[in-house]
Write a protein that holds these residues in place. Structure first.
Motif, PDB file in Angstrom:
ATOM      1  N   ASN A 129       0.769  -1.164  -0.086  1.00 12.15           N
ATOM      2  CA  ASN A 129      -0.033  -0.021   0.085  1.00 12.15           C
ATOM      3  C   ASN A 129       0.957   1.292  -0.208  1.00 12.15           C
ATOM      4  OD1 ASN A 129      -2.611  -1.367   0.260  1.00 12.15           O
ATOM      5  ND2 ASN A 129      -1.964  -1.666   2.433  1.00 12.15           N
ATOM      6  N   VAL A 130       0.491   2.198  -0.900  1.00 13.45           N
ATOM      7  CA  VAL A 130       1.493   3.411  -1.005  1.00 13.45           C
ATOM      8  C   VAL A 130       1.073   4.557  -0.282  1.00 13.45           C
ATOM      9  CG1 VAL A 130       2.362   4.881  -2.833  1.00 13.45           C
ATOM     10  CG2 VAL A 130       2.335   2.494  -3.209  1.00 13.45           C
ATOM     11  N   ASP A 131       1.824   5.171   0.555  1.00 14.79           N
ATOM     12  CA  ASP A 131       1.378   6.390   1.208  1.00 14.79           C
ATOM     13  C   ASP A 131       1.252   7.685   0.434  1.00 14.79           C
ATOM     14  OD1 ASP A 131       0.958   5.141   3.999  1.00 14.79           O
ATOM     15  OD2 ASP A 131       2.967   4.591   3.643  1.00 14.79           O
ATOM     16  N   ILE A 132       2.423   7.770  -0.392  1.00 15.42           N
ATOM     17  CA  ILE A 132       2.529   8.916  -1.054  1.00 15.42           C
ATOM     18  C   ILE A 132       3.067   8.539  -2.410  1.00 15.42           C
ATOM     19  CG2 ILE A 132       3.792  11.165  -1.567  1.00 15.42           C
ATOM     20  CD1 ILE A 132       1.800  11.406   0.478  1.00 15.42           C
ATOM     21  N   LEU A 133       2.511   9.002  -3.644  1.00 12.96           N
ATOM     22  CA  LEU A 133       3.202   9.136  -5.005  1.00 12.96           C
ATOM     23  C   LEU A 133       3.313  10.322  -5.394  1.00 12.96           C
ATOM     24  CD1 LEU A 133       3.705   7.334  -7.603  1.00 12.96           C
ATOM     25  CD2 LEU A 133       1.352   7.801  -8.274  1.00 12.96           C
ATOM     26  N   MET A 134       4.559  10.520  -5.864  1.00 15.75           N
ATOM     27  CA  MET A 134       5.009  11.761  -6.203  1.00 15.75           C
ATOM     28  C   MET A 134       5.470  11.489  -7.798  1.00 15.75           C
ATOM     29  SD  MET A 134       7.816  13.934  -7.616  1.00 15.75           S
ATOM     30  CE  MET A 134       8.915  12.811  -7.226  1.00 15.75           C
ATOM     31  N   THR A 135       5.148  12.653  -8.630  1.00 17.43           N
ATOM     32  CA  THR A 135       5.449  12.819  -9.852  1.00 17.43           C
ATOM     33  C   THR A 135       5.709  14.122 -10.345  1.00 17.43           C
ATOM     34  OG1 THR A 135       5.095  12.056 -12.221  1.00 17.43           O
ATOM     35  CG2 THR A 135       3.203  12.802 -10.968  1.00 17.43           C
ATOM     36  N   HIS A 136       6.543  14.361 -11.498  1.00 21.58           N
ATOM     37  CA  HIS A 136       6.854  15.651 -11.918  1.00 21.58           C
ATOM     38  C   HIS A 136       6.580  15.825 -13.406  1.00 21.58           C
ATOM     39  CE1 HIS A 136      10.319  13.356 -13.206  1.00 21.58           C
ATOM     40  NE2 HIS A 136      10.892  13.477 -12.140  1.00 21.58           N
ATOM     41  N   ASP A 137       7.165  16.912 -13.812  1.00 17.54           N
ATOM     42  CA  ASP A 137       6.737  17.333 -15.107  1.00 17.54           C
ATOM     43  C   ASP A 137       7.521  16.680 -16.090  1.00 17.54           C
ATOM     44  OD1 ASP A 137       8.792  19.079 -13.806  1.00 17.54           O
ATOM     45  OD2 ASP A 137       9.356  19.541 -16.003  1.00 17.54           O
ATOM     46  N   VAL A 138       8.523  15.729 -15.900  1.00 15.49           N
ATOM     47  CA  VAL A 138       9.013  14.952 -17.108  1.00 15.49           C
ATOM     48  C   VAL A 138       8.375  13.616 -17.132  1.00 15.49           C
ATOM     49  CG1 VAL A 138      11.107  13.826 -17.757  1.00 15.49           C
ATOM     50  CG2 VAL A 138      11.170  15.831 -16.525  1.00 15.49           C
ATOM     51  N   CYS A 139       7.724  13.069 -15.952  1.00 15.00           N
ATOM     52  CA  CYS A 139       7.236  11.504 -16.213  1.00 15.00           C
ATOM     53  C   CYS A 139       5.701  11.635 -15.766  1.00 15.00           C
ATOM     54  CB  CYS A 139       8.128  10.864 -14.991  1.00 15.00           C
ATOM     55  SG  CYS A 139       9.718  10.621 -15.436  1.00 15.00           S
ATOM     56  N   GLY A 140       5.400  12.844 -14.999  1.00 12.82           N
ATOM     57  CA  GLY A 140       3.692  13.074 -14.820  1.00 12.82           C
ATOM     58  C   GLY A 140       3.010  12.721 -16.213  1.00 12.82           C
ATOM     59  N   PRO A 141       3.308  13.241 -17.342  1.00 12.30           N
ATOM     60  CA  PRO A 141       2.395  13.313 -18.328  1.00 12.30           C
ATOM     61  C   PRO A 141       2.344  11.788 -18.834  1.00 12.30           C
ATOM     62  CG  PRO A 141       3.724  15.347 -18.620  1.00 12.30           C
ATOM     63  CD  PRO A 141       4.100  14.643 -17.542  1.00 12.30           C
ATOM     64  N   GLY A 142       3.509  10.997 -18.742  1.00  9.72           N
ATOM     65  CA  GLY A 142       3.399   9.651 -19.287  1.00  9.72           C
ATOM     66  C   GLY A 142       2.981   8.819 -18.392  1.00  9.72           C
ATOM     67  N   SER A 143       2.774   9.058 -16.969  1.00  9.11           N
ATOM     68  CA  SER A 143       2.223   8.333 -15.909  1.00  9.11           C
ATOM     69  C   SER A 143       0.801   8.508 -16.234  1.00  9.11           C
ATOM     70  CB  SER A 143       2.733   8.562 -14.724  1.00  9.11           C
ATOM     71  OG  SER A 143       4.020   8.454 -14.618  1.00  9.11           O
ATOM     72  N   ILE A 144       0.371   9.596 -16.317  1.00  6.37           N
ATOM     73  CA  ILE A 144      -1.192  10.110 -16.583  1.00  6.37           C
ATOM     74  C   ILE A 144      -1.750   9.434 -17.698  1.00  6.37           C
ATOM     75  CG2 ILE A 144      -2.822  11.974 -17.029  1.00  6.37           C
ATOM     76  CD1 ILE A 144      -0.881  13.744 -15.495  1.00  6.37           C
ATOM     77  N   GLY A 145      -0.921   9.446 -18.631  1.00  6.96           N
ATOM     78  CA  GLY A 145      -1.387   8.621 -20.049  1.00  6.96           C
ATOM     79  C   GLY A 145      -1.450   7.342 -19.868  1.00  6.96           C
ATOM     80  N   ILE A 146      -0.832   6.516 -19.020  1.00  2.62           N
ATOM     81  CA  ILE A 146      -0.866   5.003 -18.862  1.00  2.62           C
ATOM     82  C   ILE A 146      -2.011   4.779 -18.025  1.00  2.62           C
ATOM     83  CG2 ILE A 146       0.275   3.159 -17.542  1.00  2.62           C
ATOM     84  CD1 ILE A 146       3.002   4.473 -18.847  1.00  2.62           C
ATOM     85  N   PHE A 147      -2.225   5.505 -17.064  1.00  2.00           N
ATOM     86  CA  PHE A 147      -3.424   5.637 -16.015  1.00  2.00           C
ATOM     87  C   PHE A 147      -4.725   5.705 -16.951  1.00  2.00           C
ATOM     88  CE2 PHE A 147      -6.409   8.136 -13.624  1.00  2.00           C
ATOM     89  CZ  PHE A 147      -6.783   7.328 -12.582  1.00  2.00           C
TER      90      PHE A 147
END
Ligand SMILES: CC(C)[C@H](C(=O)O)[C@@H](O)C(=O)O
Length: 490
Positions: A74-92
């Protein structure tokens, strides 16, 4: 009563539950903390665990874990930024659907920090994608920047994610913090399990709040002795990486203990943990103590529960250092494990100095550089670039008095010795960035840098040469124009 929760049906539910079933965390904590039955009555023997094993055991709702086990955490915090956020959001969105909601709008922290102060359209677009997503999902912690012409008119903007996570109270002992950045391991300084993950994993965490993780074995680094006043924890971690190599801790946890570690401030512990990934480490941890709890005061209102390695915990190997005997070191081009004593490199002529990044751009890093400048009474001989990690660090440079300076701030001292004016907070040229990034190496220069990586091309130019060093060594080198041991000035 906690013991009433340990009914056979509850424990078997714990054992058999599927990864998507939510079990209230409070209940799990009680169950794990409850007194164990004697081995004579149950036939089981509890094996001692390391801190990392214990954190992952709690997060996966298991009583016992061994290195190599694969568990749903179970994850307490997930952090993302401008380099990897857009790609992660796309996969989500692709995997969970266009209208899917993130698992918890208060556990996702989105921090634009990498390629911010640039006219590069694709870099700017990445921040726009983060903003749209945060509005759509009503994300609580989004540290936005809209006006790039003046970072100060963006009160929400922080800067470098790993430093901002700590300053904003997202790092808590005993928890699991994942981030789409390899230096997410920085947060291990708070006695938590923190590691970098890829976009695909982050997309999955966005949808479920869980991740399958293999439990790493732990290497223990015992650092004892009084830290000489010419060393910083950057020297300690470069010393360690030089010893074990860039592959020495591959998929292993690095636990830092000993009297020296106990004496380090939180920012110095962050430097230590920040570079475990340069040794291939999965995560780094420092046991939480009064220094940790004091730092956290007023930063988080959430309860947290530290864990510590058991006395009999099994470590894969133990390394011991007498810190009082160490000397200032650098990592020569082009690898963080290419260690040399700073004094051995005194004939290396340099073109510039860079002080910044998640590793070496914190308030205390600039304070350390200012101390050397002040002690020298000299001017810098090469261009010296200063990139505060966050907006708070920037403000500290303009407001905090440097000890022993008669009330001068870092910014005053930097100006007097001829450094460049502190730039807008971001990852800056630590990893090159778009061509117009401040202080990027667009020519094959030789740079002493407080950053974390010195691979070919890392700060911009393929033939650039980067010497990784502590802020003391970086400042001393700026004063001479050569790689310089700070003892020349301190
Ligand atoms: C851009 C990001 C994926 C990268 C990382 O993961 O570390 C960067 O922050 C770095 O330091 O190289």
């Amino acid at each position: 009563m906690a013991s009433s929760l340990l009914s056979p049906s509850f424990t078997s539910f714990l054992r058999t539950k599927r990864c998507f079933k939510a079990v209230p965390r409070k209940i799990i904590r009680c169950a794990i903390a409850a007194p164990q039955r004697q081995p004579s009555t149950t036939g089981s023997v509890r094996t001692a665990m390391t801190m990392t094993e214990k954190i992952l055991a709690r997060a996966s709702e298991k009583a016992q874990l061994t290195p190599g086990d694969n568990v749903w955490v179970n994850v307490d915090i997930l952090m993302t930024h401008d380099v990897c956020g857009p790609g992660s959001i796309g996969i989500f969105k692709r995997e969970f659907g266009e209208d899917a909601k993130v698992w918890d709008r208060e556990k996702l922290v989105i921090i634009p920090d990498h390629y911010i102060f640039t006219s590069d359209e694709r870099a700017n677009r990445n921040v726009d994608i983060l903003r749209d997503f945060c509005h759509e999902q009503n994300i609580k912690y989004f540290y936005d920047i809209k006006d790039l012409s003046n970072f100060k008119v963006n009160p929400d903007y922080k800067g470098v994610c790993h430093v901002a996570l700590a300053q904003e109270g997202h790092c808590r002992p005993g928890e699991v913090l994942l981030g789409t950045d390899s230096h997410t391991c920085t947060a291990g300084a708070f006695g938590q399990f923190a590691t970098g993950i890829g976009n695909t994993d982050a997309g999955f965490v966005l949808g479920t709040g869980k991740l399958l993780l293999k439990v790493p074995p732990t290497l223990r680094f015992v650092m004892d002795g009084e830290m000489p006043d010419y060393l910083l924890s950057k020297d300690l971690i470069l010393q360690i990486i030089g010893e074990i190599t860039v592959a020495g801790a591959t998929y292993k946890s690095m636990e830092f203990v000993g009297t020296t570690v106990e004496s380090l401030t939180m920012e110095e512990r962050m430097t230590l943990c920040n570079m475990v990934v340069e040794a291939g480490g999965k995560n780094g941890v420092v046991p939480a103590d009064s220094t940790t709890f004091k730092y956290l005061e007023g930063k988080t209102s959430l309860p947290y529960e530290p864990v510590y390695s058991d006395d009999q915990a099994r470590f894969l190997a133990e390394y011991r250092f007498d810190v009082s005997k160490l000397e200032p070191v650098v990592a020569k081009p082009h690898s963080p494990d290419n260690r040399a004593l700073a004094r051995e490199c005194k004939d290396v002529k340099i073109d510039r100095v860079y002080i910044g990044s998640c590793t070496g751009g914190k308030t205390e890093d600039f304070m350390a550089a200012a101390k050397v400048f002040l002690a020298s009474g000299k001017q810098v001989k090469v261009p010296t670039f200063l990139v505060p990690a966050t907006q708070k660090v920037w403000m500290d440079l303009y407001s905090l008095p440097v000890p022993g300076s008669g009330g001068k701030t870092c910014s005053q001292i930097f100006e007097e010795v001829g450094c460049d004016t502190p730039a807008s907070p971001s990852c800056g040229a630590c990893l090159g960035g778009p061509k117009d990034t401040y202080a990027r190496m667009n020519e094959p220069k030789v740079c002493v840098s407080t950053t974390n990586r010195n691979f070919p091309g890392r700060m911009g130019h393929k033939e650039g040469q980067i010497y990784l060093a502590s802020p003391y060594t970086a400042a001393a080198s700026a004063l001479t124009g050569y790689v310089t041991d700070p003892r020349e000035f301190l």
